[in-house]
Design a protein around this motif. Sequence first.
Motif, short mmCIF file in Angstrom:
data_model
loop_
_atom_site.label_atom_id
_atom_site.label_comp_id
_atom_site.label_asym_id
_atom_site.label_seq_id
_atom_site.Cartn_x
_atom_site.Cartn_y
_atom_site.Cartn_z
N MET A 1 0.85 -1.18 0.00
CA MET A 1 0.00 0.00 0.00
C MET A 1 0.89 1.24 0.00
N ALA A 27 -6.12 7.07 6.25
CA ALA A 27 -7.44 6.82 5.65
C ALA A 27 -7.60 5.33 5.36
N PHE A 28 -8.81 4.84 5.51
CA PHE A 28 -9.11 3.43 5.25
C PHE A 28 -8.93 3.12 3.76
N GLU A 29 -9.41 4.00 2.91
CA GLU A 29 -9.31 3.81 1.46
C GLU A 29 -8.57 5.00 0.87
N GLU A 30 -7.55 4.72 0.08
CA GLU A 30 -6.79 5.76 -0.62
C GLU A 30 -6.74 5.40 -2.10
N PRO A 31 -6.54 6.39 -2.96
CA PRO A 31 -6.36 6.07 -4.38
C PRO A 31 -5.17 5.12 -4.57
N ASP A 32 -5.32 4.20 -5.49
CA ASP A 32 -4.33 3.16 -5.74
C ASP A 32 -3.52 3.49 -7.00
N TYR A 37 -7.30 4.86 -13.53
CA TYR A 37 -8.56 5.55 -13.27
C TYR A 37 -9.07 6.13 -14.59
N TYR A 70 -1.64 11.05 -4.50
CA TYR A 70 -1.43 9.66 -4.10
C TYR A 70 -0.67 8.84 -5.13
#
Length: 166
Positions: A1, A27-32, A37, A70
Amino acid sequence: MLATPAIGQTPQRLIPDFGAFNPIADAFEEPDPLVRYRIIFDVSQAARAEGSVHQGLDRVARMVNLLNYYGVKLQPGDIVVTLHGAAAKTALTPAAYAKRFKNEATPNAALIQQLTEAGVSVRLCGQSMVANGFEKEELNSDIKVDVSAITTIGTLQMRGYALIQD
């Protein structure tokens, strides 16, 4: 991550004057950054405040800036904006906007320019253009005209784009 960039290593915002955001620690969810995208922003609502930057376009700028922060590397055309309905007038040049709406000038021209410089494709629904009586000569030079927003959205969704509506 991927971890949030370290202090002093914050990437420059791709849309420098718009799309402000606040980094969220842990943050629990971040852009990967490993995901490509591909997103359509369906922008059809009128600006919340006449004479201000359109909130839908500012939201697009925020997404571009967040993805960049990110580590997501966007390719030209990965982000598409479809302007239609009450948002169609956002596509006008400042002079055409001022003439048609008795307002100084649309503040959206600079934002649209920065979006397109960052690789965002900003489109106007041709049906909305005709319904509003807009001429192509009145449009911001960074705007592309499609046959319709609904066909563009449908086509791009079939090509794998996600849809975000305003």
